[in-house]
Design a protein around this motif. Structure first.
Motif, PDB file in Angstrom:
ATOM      1  N   PRO A  96      31.169  41.516 107.531  1.00  0.00           N
ATOM      2  CA  PRO A  96      30.165  41.872 108.276  1.00  0.00           C
ATOM      3  C   PRO A  96      29.968  41.535 109.636  1.00  0.00           C
ATOM      4  O   PRO A  96      30.964  41.492 110.059  1.00  0.00           O
ATOM      5  CB  PRO A  96      29.344  40.414 107.479  1.00  0.00           C
ATOM      6  N   GLY A  97      29.318  42.530 110.363  1.00  0.00           N
ATOM      7  CA  GLY A  97      29.391  42.704 111.926  1.00  0.00           C
ATOM      8  C   GLY A  97      30.409  43.676 112.226  1.00  0.00           C
ATOM      9  O   GLY A  97      30.139  43.359 113.399  1.00  0.00           O
ATOM     10  N   GLN A  98      31.017  44.320 111.802  1.00  0.00           N
ATOM     11  CA  GLN A  98      32.040  45.032 111.993  1.00  0.00           C
ATOM     12  C   GLN A  98      31.482  46.592 112.364  1.00  0.00           C
ATOM     13  O   GLN A  98      31.441  47.622 113.479  1.00  0.00           O
ATOM     14  CB  GLN A  98      32.544  45.764 110.800  1.00  0.00           C
ATOM     15  N   TRP A  99      30.241  46.568 112.209  1.00  0.00           N
ATOM     16  CA  TRP A  99      29.139  47.975 112.975  1.00  0.00           C
ATOM     17  C   TRP A  99      29.313  47.326 114.506  1.00  0.00           C
ATOM     18  O   TRP A  99      29.166  48.444 114.971  1.00  0.00           O
ATOM     19  CB  TRP A  99      27.764  47.888 112.307  1.00  0.00           C
ATOM     20  N   ARG A 100      29.183  46.098 115.239  1.00  0.00           N
ATOM     21  CA  ARG A 100      29.058  45.880 116.599  1.00  0.00           C
ATOM     22  C   ARG A 100      31.083  46.059 116.969  1.00  0.00           C
ATOM     23  O   ARG A 100      30.832  46.950 118.260  1.00  0.00           O
ATOM     24  CB  ARG A 100      28.832  44.451 116.681  1.00  0.00           C
ATOM     25  N   SER A 101      31.633  46.253 116.427  1.00  0.00           N
ATOM     26  CA  SER A 101      32.700  46.343 116.511  1.00  0.00           C
ATOM     27  C   SER A 101      33.192  47.317 117.020  1.00  0.00           C
ATOM     28  O   SER A 101      34.282  48.189 117.616  1.00  0.00           O
ATOM     29  CB  SER A 101      33.649  44.743 116.785  1.00  0.00           C
ATOM     30  N   SER A 102      32.615  48.120 116.400  1.00  0.00           N
ATOM     31  CA  SER A 102      33.605  49.866 116.520  1.00  0.00           C
ATOM     32  C   SER A 102      33.059  50.178 117.334  1.00  0.00           C
ATOM     33  O   SER A 102      33.765  51.545 117.812  1.00  0.00           O
ATOM     34  CB  SER A 102      32.676  50.306 114.509  1.00  0.00           C
TER      35      SER A 102
END
Length: 83
Positions: free
Chosen positions: A74-80
């Protein structure tokens, strides 16, 4: 200019850069001699400064192509996008 002519204000322990050992120069001839020596020193300094390599840009460095592996969760698309 003879050897007996000393500058009015000379720093203690300073060596003269240019000294006329033989002959009797007029002020114009001495000025021409100083101009030639100064121009030669400036040209040598300019040539020495041009031989230094400019720092290379890191924009196209192959290490920029390597990326960290994608992580799932969850939320890894932002940190990518930051990575």
């Amino acid at each position: 200019m003879s050897e007996s002519a000393e500058p009015a204000e000379e720093a203690p322990g300073a060596k003269p850069v240019l000294r006329v050992v033989k002959g009797d120069l007029t002020p114009e001839e001495l000025a021409a001699l100083v101009a030639v020596v100064a121009a030669r020193n400036a040209a040598a300094a300019h040539a020495a400064s041009r031989t230094k390599a400019a720092p290379r840009s890191q924009w196209g460095h192959p290490a920029r192509l390597a990326r960290a592996p994608h992580r799932f969760g969850p939320g890894q698309w932002r940190s990518s996008a930051l990575g």
